[in-house]
Design an enzyme around this catalytic site. Structure first.
Site, mmCIF file in Angstrom:
data_model
loop_
_atom_site.group_PDB
_atom_site.id
_atom_site.type_symbol
_atom_site.label_atom_id
_atom_site.label_comp_id
_atom_site.label_asym_id
_atom_site.label_seq_id
_atom_site.Cartn_x
_atom_site.Cartn_y
_atom_site.Cartn_z
ATOM 1 N N HIS A 121 0.801 -1.235 0.000
ATOM 2 C CA HIS A 121 0.000 0.000 0.000
ATOM 3 C C HIS A 121 0.831 1.282 0.000
ATOM 4 O O HIS A 121 0.512 2.254 0.680
ATOM 5 C CB HIS A 121 -0.950 -0.006 1.186
ATOM 6 N N HIS A 195 -9.654 2.464 -0.221
ATOM 7 C CA HIS A 195 -9.689 1.422 0.806
ATOM 8 C C HIS A 195 -10.845 1.640 1.787
ATOM 9 O O HIS A 195 -10.685 1.488 2.993
ATOM 10 C CB HIS A 195 -8.355 1.385 1.554
ATOM 11 N N GLU A 327 -11.690 -3.425 -3.335
ATOM 12 C CA GLU A 327 -10.588 -2.599 -3.810
ATOM 13 C C GLU A 327 -10.303 -2.869 -5.288
ATOM 14 O O GLU A 327 -9.645 -3.843 -5.637
ATOM 15 C CB GLU A 327 -9.329 -2.869 -2.993
#
Length: 364
Positions: A121, A195, A327
């Site tokens: 991420h 997210h 996602e």
């Protein structure tokens, strides 16, 4: 355009609103704002320019009452602390890159290893920790919030100065769109996502196990014990990953598939149909049988990572399986998997990706 249609357009435009208010300050004193987008039909979306975070999405249910359907914190302090990317814009690279390493045009790059020995991420301080510049506007059918950020060459180990724009738009028909755009001055890799954690009956139900989930995917990505894809695109036929027809999330858990048991729920990337098609297509449908709320996810991305909040932390005010992330993204570890759709961005290219969250109420 007739006078009547012009009047209708003006009325619709007046229904759309954007409200800006202070949301606090970062640890180093930078002011942060909260923006509320309203469509005039009982739907609101709250977004902060800290991390491009969606803090709330309020939509009507069967009784017409608008309620929040995503996890979030009540103040900026919650987002400044450690949390699992709640509502955040994720980049430069969403999901995992194995060993925090990849090669591009013959050159090796080492990224921050912030998930064991892997990169996830965007690193230790990804896009979710940045204060973004903001522009707002109203069109005839959209309330628009555009955020921009320049990621400098070498940030978290990535090459190239990357110019990023994320445009959120709330429409009159109950849709929240997100468009990602990026350009670079050196070859690099990009993979963006949002997210948000969805619970379509959050005000009345502590988990999402009774939600019905459908994914338009014929294949999924098996992963090793550290959630790194093996490289195989495996058919979902006769597996617990066959969600081409809706199933309750609880029923998926009950099948006790070894891969799902290992991750204590879903945390897998699904390969969407028409993998190379650039147009926006339906990827997933989430339905709550109690509130009758329906969420349809459309995207131009080739994959969707489904994470059922398996490790949400009660210390932060949340609970495992309280919400689910949908996602939209390219595949994890694509820079190290040449058989996956490429995530390379070159200086003469422009990255554009669109995801649309469309909310509605199911007929009784």
């Amino acid at each position: 355009m007739t006078k009547a249609s012009t009047l209708i357009t003006k009325i619709k435009t007046c229904m759309l609103q954007i409200i800006e208010q202070p949301f606090g300050n970062t640890a180093d004193g930078r002011p942060v704002e909260l923006y509320t987008l309203l469509n005039g039909y009982n739907m609101e979306v709250e977004i902060t320019n800290y991390g491009g975070i969606i803090t709330a999405i309020k939509v009507p249910g069967k009784n017409g009452k608008a309620e929040n359907v995503v996890l979030g914190f009540k103040s900026l302090d919650g987002y400044l602390g450690k949390h699992p990317k709640i509502g955040a814009t994720v980049g430069r690279y969403a999901n995992r890159i194995a060993q925090g390493k990849f090669q591009l045009e013959g050159k090796a790059y080492n990224l921050a290893q912030n998930k064991g020995k892997h990169h996830i991420h965007g690193g230790t301080e990804g896009f979710d920790r940045k204060v973004w510049k903001v522009r707002t506007g109203i069109s005839e059918d959209k309330a628009i919030l555009q955020m921009s950020y320049t990621s400098p060459n070498g940030e978290e180990g990535y090459p190239g100065n990357l110019e990023v724009k994320v445009t959120y738009y709330l429409t009159l028909d109950g849709s929240l769109g997100i468009q990602y755009e990026a350009s670079t001055d050196q070859p690099t890799v990009v993979n963006f996502t949002n997210h948000s954690y969805f619970n379509l009956n959050l005000a009345h139900r502590a988990d999402i196990k009774n939600h019905q989930l459908a994914i338009k995917a014929d294949r999924y990505l098996p992963a090793n014990d550290e959630s790194i894809p093996t490289g195989e695109l495996k058919p979902v036929d006769n597996t617990s990953f066959d969600l081409r027809t809706p199933q309750s999330i609880q029923s998926i858990f009950d099948q006790k598939h070894p891969e799902i048991e290992k991750t204590k729920g879903l945390d897998h990337c699904f390969v969407l149909k028409d993998i190379n098609a650039p147009e926006v297509k339906l990827a997933a449908t989430l339905t709550d049988p109690e509130s009758k709320r329906v969420l349809e996810v459309f995207t131009s991305e080739p994959g969707i990572q489904v994470y059922t909040g398996n490790f949400l932390d009660p210390a932060l005010g949340f609970a495992p399986h309280q919400a689910v992330c949908l996602e939209t993204q390219h595949f994890p570890d694509s820079p190290n998997k040449p058989q996956f759709p490429p995530t390379t961005l070159l200086p003469d290219q422009k990255f554009v990706s669109t995801t649309l969250y469309k909310f509605s109420v199911e007929d009784e």
